[in-house]
Write a protein that holds these residues in place. Structure first.
Motif, PDB file in Angstrom:
ATOM      1  N   ARG A  20       0.827  -1.197   0.000  1.00 61.64           N
ATOM      2  CA  ARG A  20       0.000   0.000   0.000  1.00 61.64           C
ATOM      3  C   ARG A  20       0.866   1.254   0.000  1.00 61.64           C
ATOM      4  O   ARG A  20       0.524   2.245  -0.629  1.00 61.64           O
ATOM      5  CB  ARG A  20      -0.944  -0.013   1.198  1.00 61.64           C
ATOM      6  N   THR A  21       1.966   1.217   0.732  1.00 61.45           N
ATOM      7  CA  THR A  21       2.818   2.401   0.760  1.00 61.45           C
ATOM      8  C   THR A  21       3.457   2.644  -0.598  1.00 61.45           C
ATOM      9  O   THR A  21       3.634   3.794  -1.003  1.00 61.45           O
ATOM     10  CB  THR A  21       3.906   2.269   1.836  1.00 61.45           C
ATOM     11  N   ASP A  22       3.808   1.588  -1.312  1.00 64.26           N
ATOM     12  CA  ASP A  22       4.329   1.758  -2.677  1.00 64.26           C
ATOM     13  C   ASP A  22       3.293   2.448  -3.557  1.00 64.26           C
ATOM     14  O   ASP A  22       3.591   3.408  -4.269  1.00 64.26           O
ATOM     15  CB  ASP A  22       4.658   0.400  -3.306  1.00 64.26           C
ATOM     16  N   ALA A  23       2.068   1.927  -3.522  1.00 65.81           N
ATOM     17  CA  ALA A  23       1.007   2.472  -4.370  1.00 65.81           C
ATOM     18  C   ALA A  23       0.728   3.926  -4.029  1.00 65.81           C
ATOM     19  O   ALA A  23       0.524   4.760  -4.916  1.00 65.81           O
ATOM     20  CB  ALA A  23      -0.262   1.630  -4.223  1.00 65.81           C
ATOM     21  N   ALA A  24       0.706   4.250  -2.731  1.00 71.52           N
ATOM     22  CA  ALA A  24       0.432   5.625  -2.312  1.00 71.52           C
ATOM     23  C   ALA A  24       1.534   6.565  -2.775  1.00 71.52           C
ATOM     24  O   ALA A  24       1.264   7.668  -3.264  1.00 71.52           O
ATOM     25  CB  ALA A  24       0.280   5.694  -0.791  1.00 71.52           C
ATOM     26  N   LEU A  25       2.793   6.127  -2.631  1.00 65.81           N
ATOM     27  CA  LEU A  25       3.910   6.963  -3.052  1.00 65.81           C
ATOM     28  C   LEU A  25       3.879   7.203  -4.552  1.00 65.81           C
ATOM     29  O   LEU A  25       4.045   8.338  -5.018  1.00 65.81           O
ATOM     30  CB  LEU A  25       5.237   6.311  -2.656  1.00 65.81           C
ATOM     31  N   LEU A  26       3.643   6.149  -5.311  1.00 64.66           N
ATOM     32  CA  LEU A  26       3.607   6.298  -6.763  1.00 64.66           C
ATOM     33  C   LEU A  26       2.450   7.194  -7.199  1.00 64.66           C
ATOM     34  O   LEU A  26       2.578   7.982  -8.142  1.00 64.66           O
ATOM     35  CB  LEU A  26       3.499   4.927  -7.425  1.00 64.66           C
ATOM     36  N   GLN A  27       1.310   7.099  -6.510  1.00 66.63           N
ATOM     37  CA  GLN A  27       0.185   7.969  -6.828  1.00 66.63           C
ATOM     38  C   GLN A  27       0.536   9.436  -6.605  1.00 66.63           C
ATOM     39  O   GLN A  27       0.200  10.308  -7.408  1.00 66.63           O
ATOM     40  CB  GLN A  27      -1.029   7.583  -5.976  1.00 66.63           C
ATOM     41  N   LEU A  28       1.226   9.717  -5.497  1.00 68.81           N
ATOM     42  CA  LEU A  28       1.613  11.101  -5.210  1.00 68.81           C
ATOM     43  C   LEU A  28       2.637  11.613  -6.223  1.00 68.81           C
ATOM     44  O   LEU A  28       2.570  12.767  -6.649  1.00 68.81           O
ATOM     45  CB  LEU A  28       2.161  11.213  -3.793  1.00 68.81           C
ATOM     46  N   LEU A  29       3.595  10.765  -6.597  1.00 71.69           N
ATOM     47  CA  LEU A  29       4.563  11.164  -7.619  1.00 71.69           C
ATOM     48  C   LEU A  29       3.856  11.478  -8.936  1.00 71.69           C
ATOM     49  O   LEU A  29       4.202  12.439  -9.632  1.00 71.69           O
ATOM     50  CB  LEU A  29       5.595  10.055  -7.825  1.00 71.69           C
ATOM     51  N   TRP A  30       2.875  10.684  -9.266  1.00 73.72           N
ATOM     52  CA  TRP A  30       2.097  10.885 -10.494  1.00 73.72           C
ATOM     53  C   TRP A  30       1.350  12.209 -10.437  1.00 73.72           C
ATOM     54  O   TRP A  30       1.400  13.023 -11.365  1.00 73.72           O
ATOM     55  CB  TRP A  30       1.132   9.717 -10.638  1.00 73.72           C
ATOM     56  N   LEU A  31       0.675  12.456  -9.314  1.00 77.72           N
ATOM     57  CA  LEU A  31      -0.100  13.687  -9.186  1.00 77.72           C
ATOM     58  C   LEU A  31       0.780  14.934  -9.174  1.00 77.72           C
ATOM     59  O   LEU A  31       0.357  16.003  -9.612  1.00 77.72           O
ATOM     60  CB  LEU A  31      -0.942  13.637  -7.908  1.00 77.72           C
ATOM     61  N   ALA A  32       1.995  14.811  -8.641  1.00 76.89           N
ATOM     62  CA  ALA A  32       2.895  15.963  -8.548  1.00 76.89           C
ATOM     63  C   ALA A  32       3.671  16.213  -9.840  1.00 76.89           C
ATOM     64  O   ALA A  32       4.329  17.242  -9.971  1.00 76.89           O
ATOM     65  CB  ALA A  32       3.880  15.769  -7.394  1.00 76.89           C
ATOM     66  N   SER A  33       3.586  15.296 -10.785  1.00 76.93           N
ATOM     67  CA  SER A  33       4.385  15.404 -11.999  1.00 76.93           C
ATOM     68  C   SER A  33       3.956  16.578 -12.872  1.00 76.93           C
ATOM     69  O   SER A  33       2.759  16.784 -13.103  1.00 76.93           O
ATOM     70  CB  SER A  33       4.265  14.110 -12.816  1.00 76.93           C
ATOM     71  N   PRO A  34       4.913  17.353 -13.392  1.00 72.82           N
ATOM     72  CA  PRO A  34       4.562  18.416 -14.354  1.00 72.82           C
ATOM     73  C   PRO A  34       3.938  17.869 -15.627  1.00 72.82           C
ATOM     74  O   PRO A  34       3.320  18.618 -16.387  1.00 72.82           O
ATOM     75  CB  PRO A  34       5.920  19.079 -14.643  1.00 72.82           C
TER      76      PRO A  34
END
Length: 240
Positions: A20-34
Motif C-alpha cells: 500500500r505504501t508503494d502504491a500511495a507513493l507512486l500515486q503522489l509522484l504521479w499527481l505531482a508530476s509536471p
C-alpha cells in the motif's frame, strides 16, 4: 509493515511485493508530476507580471519571490484547504467539501487566478476519468484545484503531510519552469531555485497543517495588483 496490495511477482531480480505504501507513493509522484495534463505549465501566478514590473530580475529575486509566495500564499491558503479537504472527502462530508471549495473561489482576487483554479480542477477530474475513475463517483461541477487534488490523492492511503508535500512540490516545479521562461533563466538557475523551495516546503506544509478555519487566509495585496495588471498586459507567455 505495510499491508500487501498484490501478490509477489516474479522478475529477473527475484520476487517483489507491491505494498500500500508503494502504491500511495507512486500515486503522489504521479499527481505531482509536471506531465500531469492539468495545464499547470501555462500559469505563472503573477510572476510574469512581477518580471514585467521589474520586481523580479534574476535568479536571486525569482527565488525570493517564490519562497515568499510559498509561505505567505500557498501555506496559508491552498495547502491548508487541501489537507482539510482530504479529510472531508475520506469522511464523505459533502457539506465540508463544498464549504472549502467555496472559500477557494471567493478568495481568488482576480478573474485569471479564479479561472486557473477552476480550469485545473476540471482538468484533474478529466484525468481521473481517463485513468479509470467512474464519472458517477466524481463531483459535478468540478471543484477548484486544491479540492480536486485532495479527492485524487485522498483515494490512496497516503498521510495528509505527504499529500501536502507532493502538492507543494508540484507547484514548485511549475513555478520554477515559469521563472526560467519569464525572467528568463538557465536550467542551472532553475534547479537552484527548486532546491531552495524544496528545502522550505516542509516548514510551509507544517504551517498549513496547523491552521484552522479561522487562521486560514488569502491576503497578498501585491500579488493581487500584479495579477490584475497581468490580465491586461500587452505581451505575455502565461495565462496568469
Amino acid at each position: 509493515m505495510a499491508a500487501t496490495v498484490t501478490a509477489g511477482t516474479s522478475t529477473g531480480m527475484g520476487m517483489t511485493t507491491a505494498t500500500r505504501t508503494d502504491a500511495a507513493l507512486l500515486q503522489l509522484l504521479w499527481l505531482a508530476s509536471p506531465a500531469l495534463p492539468v495545464g499547470g505549465f501555462s500559469y505563472s501566478e503573477g510572476l510574469e507580471a512581477a518580471v514585467e514590473q521589474g520586481l523580479v530580475t534574476g535568479e536571486a529575486s525569482a527565488g525570493a519571490w517564490l519562497a515568499d509566495q510559498l509561505h505567505l500564499g500557498l501555506a496559508r491558503a491552498d495547502l491548508s484547504v487541501l489537507a482539510q479537504a482530504v479529510t472531508a472527502w475520506r469522511e464523505g462530508d459533502a457539506a465540508r467539501v463544498a464549504a472549502l471549495d467555496a472559500w477557494v473561489r471567493r478568495t481568488r482576487e482576480t478573474s485569471e487566478l479564479r479561472l486557473q483554479t477552476e480550469q485545473m480542477g476540471r482538468s484533474l477530474l478529466e484525468w481521473m476519468k481517463a485513468v479509470g475513475a467512474d464519472a458517477a463517483d466524481l463531483p459535478s461541477p468540478a471543484p477548484t484545484y486544491p479540492v480536486a487534488f485532495a479527492l485524487a490523492a485522498g483515494r490512496s492511503p497516503a498521510p495528509l503531510r505527504e499529500i501536502a508535500l507532493a502538492y507543494a512540490f508540484g507547484w514548485a516545479e511549475n513555478m520554477m519552469q515559469a521563472a526560467i521562461k519569464s525572467v528568463p533563466l538557465g536550467q542551472g538557475a532553475g534547479q537552484r531555485i527548486l532546491a531552495r523551495l524544496a528545502a522550505e516546503i516542509p516548514a510551509a506544509v507544517d504551517q498549513a497543517l496547523a491552521l484552522g478555519d479561522d487562521d486560514r487566509q488569502s491576503f497578498a495585496p501585491m500579488l493581487a495588483i500584479l495579477s490584475a495588471r497581468h490580465e491586461h498586459q500587452y505581451s505575455r507567455l502565461f495565462r496568469s
